[in-house]
Write a protein that holds these residues in place. Sequence first.
Motif, mmCIF file in Angstrom:
data_model
loop_
_atom_site.group_PDB
_atom_site.id
_atom_site.type_symbol
_atom_site.label_atom_id
_atom_site.label_comp_id
_atom_site.label_asym_id
_atom_site.label_seq_id
_atom_site.Cartn_x
_atom_site.Cartn_y
_atom_site.Cartn_z
ATOM 1 N N LEU A 113 0.829 -1.224 0.121
ATOM 2 C CA LEU A 113 -0.166 0.045 0.010
ATOM 3 C C LEU A 113 0.831 1.126 -0.136
ATOM 4 O O LEU A 113 0.781 2.307 -0.811
ATOM 5 C CB LEU A 113 -0.971 -0.044 1.214
ATOM 6 N N GLY A 114 2.007 1.160 1.007
ATOM 7 C CA GLY A 114 2.878 2.341 0.913
ATOM 8 C C GLY A 114 3.477 2.606 -0.257
ATOM 9 O O GLY A 114 3.719 3.587 -0.696
ATOM 10 N N THR A 115 3.936 1.311 -0.942
ATOM 11 C CA THR A 115 4.857 1.496 -2.109
ATOM 12 C C THR A 115 3.913 1.958 -3.304
ATOM 13 O O THR A 115 4.417 2.846 -3.996
ATOM 14 C CB THR A 115 5.596 0.375 -2.457
ATOM 15 N N SER A 116 2.729 1.514 -3.544
ATOM 16 C CA SER A 116 2.037 2.242 -4.723
ATOM 17 C C SER A 116 1.579 3.233 -4.369
ATOM 18 O O SER A 116 1.549 4.193 -5.357
ATOM 19 C CB SER A 116 0.689 1.112 -4.855
ATOM 20 N N GLN A 211 0.725 -7.370 -5.551
ATOM 21 C CA GLN A 211 -0.265 -6.426 -4.808
ATOM 22 C C GLN A 211 0.166 -4.890 -5.311
ATOM 23 O O GLN A 211 -0.877 -4.041 -5.407
ATOM 24 C CB GLN A 211 0.058 -6.540 -3.310
ATOM 25 N N THR A 212 1.523 -4.485 -5.296
ATOM 26 C CA THR A 212 1.613 -3.344 -5.721
ATOM 27 C C THR A 212 1.221 -2.963 -6.798
ATOM 28 O O THR A 212 0.772 -1.884 -7.171
ATOM 29 C CB THR A 212 3.380 -2.976 -5.687
ATOM 30 N N GLY A 251 -11.276 -1.155 -4.386
ATOM 31 C CA GLY A 251 -11.642 -2.343 -4.973
ATOM 32 C C GLY A 251 -10.121 -3.142 -5.107
ATOM 33 O O GLY A 251 -9.838 -4.122 -5.047
ATOM 34 N N GLY A 252 -9.241 -2.165 -5.779
ATOM 35 C CA GLY A 252 -8.126 -2.446 -6.152
ATOM 36 C C GLY A 252 -7.220 -2.826 -4.886
ATOM 37 O O GLY A 252 -6.323 -3.783 -4.951
ATOM 38 N N ILE A 253 -7.505 -2.240 -3.711
ATOM 39 C CA ILE A 253 -6.598 -2.641 -2.524
ATOM 40 C C ILE A 253 -6.973 -4.154 -2.092
ATOM 41 O O ILE A 253 -6.240 -4.942 -1.942
ATOM 42 C CB ILE A 253 -6.979 -1.663 -1.492
#
Lengths: 345, 414
Positions: A113-116, A211-212, A251-253
């Motif tokens: 989450l942080g990286t994206s 995930q990213t 939705g993406g998360i």
Amino acid sequence: MSTFASATLTPERPADEADLAKPRTLRNTYTGSDHAFRGITFTGGIIVLAIMLLVGAFLASNGIQAVNEVGLGKFLTTANWAPESNDFGIAAVLLGTVQIAAVALLVAMPLALGTSLFITEVAGGWLRKVLTSMVDLLAAVPSVVFGLWGAYMLQPNIVDFSKWISVWFGWIPLFQVDGVDPASPLRDTVPFTASTFIAGLVVAMMIVPIQTSIMTESFRRAPVGEREGAFALGATRWGMIRTVVLPFGKGGIIGGTMLGLGRALGETIAIYLIISPVFEIKFHILEKGANSIAAMIALKYSESNEFAMSALMAAGFSLFLMTMVVNFTASAIIAKSRSGADSEG
Amino acid sequence: MTVLEHHDAVGAVTGPVAADAPRTFLPQLDREPGPAEQSRIRPGTSGNAKLAVAGAAAAGLSMGLLLTVGIGLIPAGWTLIVSYLWFVLIYSALVFMREQYSAVRDRFMTVLMVSAGVTVLGTLALVIGFVFTRGQEPLAYWNFFSQDMTGVGPLSGLDQGGILHALVGTLQQIGIALAITLPLGLTTAIYLNEVGGRFAKVVRTVVEAMTALPSVVAGLFIYASVVMVITHQTNGFAAALAITVLMLPIMIRSADVVLRLVPGNLREAGLALGAGQWAVVWHVVLPTVRSGLATAVILATAHGIGETAPVLLTSGFTGVMNLNPFSGPQTPLPLAALELVRSPVPQMVARGFATAAFLLFVVLILFILARWVGGQEAGKATDAQLRRMAARSRQDLPRIEKNYHDFNYQQEKE
């Protein structure tokens, strides 16, 4: 695609010219090469579908012999794995798989989450391109390389952290480690090696890229108008992310996290290189000894006779079912969050 | 080009028009693409903000060093973590002295986001650096690439034995896998995009789910369907089939994504000119995404080369060169690395790391190749590609002009 569908055209005409007011039908006429093209690609689709369905069918038909021998209920609840004495089941390995995946998800999800968010909101220009490339590269690193890194570099360095957690939070059963005296001055880290926690950490680094990339894609779709609206109302960057980017990317998360979960459940070689396998139901994630279905298959296949192989197939089929359910759900969530976002250029 | 007249924005001729010569106006194809649009809002880049980060970093590092190395309150291995925590604390306090609460939270969250990115990048660097460092010793010997492991005992030095057999195994297996995956995968991707329909939706859903097929399950499948039923022994061909099962969904999915980027109006233009469906696919759709498809193939190859679990079950293990994938065990690179590392002998472990480093090197090369072929984003042309396209298009101009002249000449004759 709708491009090739036949369309009806209704021209506006005076009502008295009834014979001319009939709708004119526009029809597609496929030539011979078009028919051949459609036929050949359709065959390709059928072959691919057949291969993919055969995977499940073969595992199920080969595994059913072993499951029938002991009964489904016992197969699901037995922790031991000894097919030669008809005492085997997936309770322990299934639980181990889920534990490793849970640790991986807990570590990987905030990182991804942080990286994206870093890629889409903070970094700009060349840095964004480099970061995207590096995340894709991380996804291409072979799992045996990750396994070597985890077993020979991460493990010796992380055991002190494991020990620290167990000393301070050992009163929580999850972090308890038996057979260690916290007062002992000797640096005894062996009970902390080859654990669920370390395997989960390595798997976490392996699922961060997928995930990213899913999260990055969904954050990029957050509409510019709403972003600028938030800034115009005086929001800080984080305020804008919290009120615009995260709600639009929900939705993406969720989907990206679940896709990562699917990968984590099926990871084999990295876990195989790190854990020391145990066949018991345990919840002490920092303690030496862990297991997962995939690692067990890689470990046991060479010493298996035909019946034991059938038992492994049954275990493989249960892993197959689990990852398919997780992945179908993830795809559905991602597809739903994407709908309406695409438009023809 | 013979553009002499003045013309306004919409292209209407406003200057004096010579009545005798017919002229063609072309858009200026050789113009460099303009600079990308700047983003309009760029928060948080003042000099003060940058200095606050630098100051907090220096202060955090000092506190970390003081508490660990200086006083010895905390073991020295924790220096970086302690420094980082102090940095976050001091930085938040610095921002709090000048700004409102919402700004403090903004900076705090920015620090967390950057930290996540740095952690991921740092891990990548650590993984690559570690494997290459541990494996550098055998890589210095040329025989590592020119010999197999025949006659290499546990005490043999690094100047004996190598991984040529695994290299050959990987090349043959990935070759077979590509020979199956390439036509089947691209055909299916084209079917999903160009033909479509309800059945295509089913295929697409199944393929998407299969991209997460656990690799060991693919190995089990081939073991049950090929090794146990047909060949009755592990061999290179079975391993190639297991790699195929894993590569196929990856390739179909990425090719599918690339094909989706073809604008619908390109297809419609082709159809409107009277081309059939096959002609549109062959002459319009596929050339448009050629580089993107190449990227998809290369990346799928990179994934296939690194797969370990499926070949563990299907290829069998040997240290001897086997040139025939249809008979006898044939070890590929990742499996050779795995088996060598599990040996208790230090030289074998070093060879295992070197094999893994070489494997990683191959994957890196493939990855760079994919980026170079496909540009940064699939389906988007780079500046150089745009210029080449424009040049090709200009080469067509004389032919078009000649046709036009011939047509006018014939009309004048009549």
